[in-house]
Design a protein around this motif. Structure first.
Motif, mmCIF file in Angstrom:
data_model
loop_
_atom_site.group_PDB
_atom_site.id
_atom_site.type_symbol
_atom_site.label_atom_id
_atom_site.label_comp_id
_atom_site.label_asym_id
_atom_site.label_seq_id
_atom_site.Cartn_x
_atom_site.Cartn_y
_atom_site.Cartn_z
ATOM 1 N N ASP A 1 1.085 -2.052 -0.120
ATOM 2 C CA ASP A 1 -0.376 0.145 0.226
ATOM 3 C C ASP A 1 1.385 1.204 -0.360
ATOM 4 N N TYR A 2 0.746 2.025 -0.766
ATOM 5 C CA TYR A 2 1.472 3.804 -1.162
ATOM 6 C C TYR A 2 0.141 4.554 -0.277
ATOM 7 N N LEU A 3 0.708 6.062 -0.357
ATOM 8 C CA LEU A 3 -0.615 6.873 -0.164
ATOM 9 C C LEU A 3 -0.011 7.956 -0.933
ATOM 10 N N GLU A 4 -1.238 8.196 -1.615
ATOM 11 C CA GLU A 4 -0.650 9.386 -2.050
ATOM 12 C C GLU A 4 -1.981 10.454 -1.698
ATOM 13 N N LEU A 5 -1.910 12.314 -1.731
ATOM 14 C CA LEU A 5 -2.190 13.000 -1.250
ATOM 15 C C LEU A 5 -4.146 13.155 -2.242
ATOM 16 N N SER A 6 -5.055 13.360 -1.828
ATOM 17 C CA SER A 6 -6.275 13.238 -2.540
ATOM 18 C C SER A 6 -6.864 15.026 -2.448
ATOM 19 N N ALA A 7 -7.400 15.069 -3.436
ATOM 20 C CA ALA A 7 -7.449 16.725 -3.891
ATOM 21 C C ALA A 7 -7.777 17.894 -2.439
ATOM 22 N N THR A 8 -8.853 16.468 -1.944
ATOM 23 C CA THR A 8 -9.582 17.039 -0.207
ATOM 24 C C THR A 8 -8.056 17.212 0.641
ATOM 25 N N GLY A 9 -7.740 16.084 0.286
ATOM 26 C CA GLY A 9 -6.169 16.342 1.526
ATOM 27 C C GLY A 9 -6.038 17.837 1.472
ATOM 28 N N GLN A 10 -5.141 17.610 0.114
ATOM 29 C CA GLN A 10 -4.423 18.786 -0.104
ATOM 30 C C GLN A 10 -5.480 19.939 0.123
ATOM 31 N N ILE A 11 -6.523 20.553 0.366
ATOM 32 C CA ILE A 11 -7.406 21.298 0.609
ATOM 33 C C ILE A 11 -7.326 21.644 2.210
ATOM 34 N N PHE A 12 -7.110 20.547 2.965
ATOM 35 C CA PHE A 12 -6.769 20.080 4.377
ATOM 36 C C PHE A 12 -5.367 20.622 4.604
ATOM 37 N N HIS A 13 -5.334 20.110 4.244
ATOM 38 C CA HIS A 13 -3.348 20.691 4.322
ATOM 39 C C HIS A 13 -3.051 22.224 3.826
ATOM 40 N N GLU A 14 -3.506 23.075 2.783
ATOM 41 C CA GLU A 14 -3.195 24.009 2.430
ATOM 42 C C GLU A 14 -4.648 25.557 3.329
ATOM 43 N N THR A 15 -5.415 24.039 4.126
ATOM 44 C CA THR A 15 -6.336 25.007 5.078
ATOM 45 C C THR A 15 -5.210 25.177 6.702
ATOM 46 N N PHE A 16 -4.747 24.456 6.480
ATOM 47 C CA PHE A 16 -4.021 24.383 8.306
ATOM 48 C C PHE A 16 -2.764 24.872 8.291
ATOM 49 N N ARG A 17 -2.355 25.026 6.673
ATOM 50 C CA ARG A 17 -1.094 25.574 7.177
ATOM 51 C C ARG A 17 -0.949 26.866 6.629
ATOM 52 N N SER A 18 -1.762 27.436 6.027
ATOM 53 C CA SER A 18 -2.720 28.567 6.515
ATOM 54 C C SER A 18 -2.758 29.154 7.847
ATOM 55 N N ARG A 19 -3.443 27.971 8.619
ATOM 56 C CA ARG A 19 -4.146 29.117 9.884
ATOM 57 C C ARG A 19 -2.546 29.017 10.848
ATOM 58 N N PHE A 20 -1.927 27.702 10.750
ATOM 59 C CA PHE A 20 -1.208 27.759 11.606
ATOM 60 C C PHE A 20 0.121 29.348 11.433
ATOM 61 N N GLN A 21 0.174 29.510 10.160
ATOM 62 C CA GLN A 21 1.450 30.249 10.157
ATOM 63 C C GLN A 21 0.624 31.408 10.932
ATOM 64 N N GLU A 22 -0.474 31.906 10.722
ATOM 65 C CA GLU A 22 -1.138 32.700 11.175
ATOM 66 C C GLU A 22 -0.999 33.015 13.062
ATOM 67 N N SER A 23 -0.727 31.364 13.083
ATOM 68 C CA SER A 23 -1.834 31.716 14.524
ATOM 69 C C SER A 23 -0.323 31.180 15.342
ATOM 70 N N LYS A 24 1.119 30.749 14.479
ATOM 71 C CA LYS A 24 1.746 29.397 15.531
ATOM 72 C C LYS A 24 3.069 31.005 16.754
ATOM 73 N N ALA A 25 3.445 32.268 15.762
ATOM 74 C CA ALA A 25 4.167 33.011 17.066
ATOM 75 C C ALA A 25 3.289 32.926 18.222
ATOM 76 N N THR A 26 1.869 33.239 18.277
ATOM 77 C CA THR A 26 1.291 32.871 19.915
ATOM 78 C C THR A 26 1.481 32.144 20.603
ATOM 79 N N ASN A 27 1.781 30.636 20.310
ATOM 80 C CA ASN A 27 1.579 29.228 20.527
ATOM 81 C C ASN A 27 2.994 29.236 20.932
#
Length: 397
Positions: free
Chosen positions: A268-294
């Motif tokens: 079994d191999y894994l590749e990111l689905s389009a939904t997974g890519q959206i999930f990743h891009e969403t939280f990566r963006s949110r993380f970069q906005e909030s990480k300084a305080t956390n």
């Protein structure tokens, strides 16, 4: 709330087919339409000539860029101008966006690139010009359905996410215009808008109206991404297809809708689905906005220590391992790293993860791997997943 001043616009083919191609077929008595038809015909012939000669640059620049300014003599709301010009004109006219930066995302085809060049020359030649950037979406082509599904839609989501992050880092706001392009792009655009909290617009051709998809609150698990950020960053790289076994210890059944499983040689191999890519891009963006305080506090100079290597025969890998651990230690909140495992024959994916309540790093050159514990200034266990996410984000920049 300020109006969006950065517009992400998908591109279709209506400008060429049927609009300008029909213009060439018809006898034109109007001077403007005649010159436009001639310019389009000239560009088509030049592109066909280059394809026949197997030129490296199959899509000419000058010929296509001569078409754009001629379109300015046609009313921008006229259907001849195509879905992109029509919709962008309406969005500005109705005050939904400010005219400033325009990103054009075209399909992985010669026609897509050509249309992007025409639109770029059109929008940059207006009396109030746009600042235009063109992006080719690799794999987004309808003649290869598998590539369209596994790469094209994912890459579109990835490019959207990159531009939204860049805009926010520069205090700019975004909107998506999903009028042009394949119908599947609309679904991706709407999901991206919902997840990234930005408006999405679609111009309905039949009713000649702009349909807005305003941002909506969505309940996605941020902690799930933080904990598995290493896996998502590894899978989000290019056409990554990684052995499932590498992520088995961290697996959560909630990951299943976010990946595609591919069987190769009975494994079994894994590749990111389009939904997974959206999930990743969403939280990566949110993380970069909030990480300084956390993130935990900066380590004091006397808290920093050189890397500690366990009693293993690293051989020629010792130097690259030390260099990598020294780079990790340079991060503000890291005190030192200590290796805990070495395998000269096991390839791995370089990443950071939580393991047994501790931060573990995995470093590999593709033939061997070393695992190490990362010691930080964190005093609250809740800070550890934040550190893991930041380490993985650092690794990918």
């Amino acid at each position: 709330m300020p109006k969006p001043n950065t517009l992400l616009c998908t591109i279709g083919v209506s400008l060429f087919y049927p609009n300008l191609s029909n213009l060439v077929k018809e006898a034109q008595t109007d001077r403007v339409l005649y010159e436009l038809a001639e310019a389009y015909s000239k560009a088509v012939k030049e592109q066909e000539r280059r394809i026949d000669r197997k030129s490296e640059r199959r899509v000419p620049d000058r010929e296509w860029k001569e078409v754009g300014p001629l379109l300015r003599h046609v009313k921008p709301t006229d259907r001849l101008c195509g879905a992109e010009i029509n919709s962008v004109t309406d969005l500005v006219g109705q005050g939904s966006i400010e005219q400033d930066r325009l990103h054009l995302f075209h399909s992985d085809t010669d026609d897509g690139e050509a249309i992007a060049k025409v639109l770029e020359s059109y929008f940059t030649s207006l009396s109030s010009p746009w600042n235009v950037n063109i992006h080719r979406v690799e794999g987004l082509r309808d003649d290869e359905p598998d590539k369209f599904r596994t790469q094209g839609l994912r890459n579109l989501a990835k490019l959207f996410g990159e531009q939204v992050r860049e805009a926010r880092q520069n205090n700019r706001s975004c909107a998506i215009n999903a009028t042009g392009g394949y119908k599947a792009q609309i679904a991706i655009a709407v999901l991206m808008g919902q997840a990234l909290d930005i408006p999405v617009y679609y111009k309905h051709e039949r009713f000649n109206a702009i349909i807005p998809f305003p941002p909506m609150p969505v309940a996605l698990d941020f902690s799930l991404w933080e904990r598995a950020s290493g896996m998502f960053i590894v899978l989000a790289k290019g056409d990554a297809c990684e052995p499932w076994k590498r992520f088995e210890d961290d697996w959560d059944e909630r990951f299943e809708p976010l990946v595609n499983r591919v069987s190769m040689d009975g494994k079994d191999y894994l590749e990111l689905s389009a939904t997974g890519q959206i999930f990743h891009e969403t939280f990566r963006s949110r993380f970069q906005e909030s990480k300084a305080t956390n993130l935990p506090r900066k380590a004091k100079p006397d808290e920093k220590e050189p890397p500690k290597l366990g009693d293993h025969a690293y051989n020629q890998a010792r130097k690259p391992i030390c260099r990598f651990l020294e780079r990790v230690t340079e991060l503000p909140y890291v005190r030192y790293c200590h290796t805990t495992y070495w395998n000269p024959d096991l390839p791995e994916s370089t990443r950071f993860r939580m393991s047994g309540g501790k931060i573990q790093g995995i470093y590999s050159d593709g033939s061997w791997c070393v695992k190490f514990e990362v010691f930080t200034t964190a005093t609250d266990p809740a800070q550890l997943p934040v550190v893991v996410a930041d380490l993985n984000d650092w690794l990918d920049t």
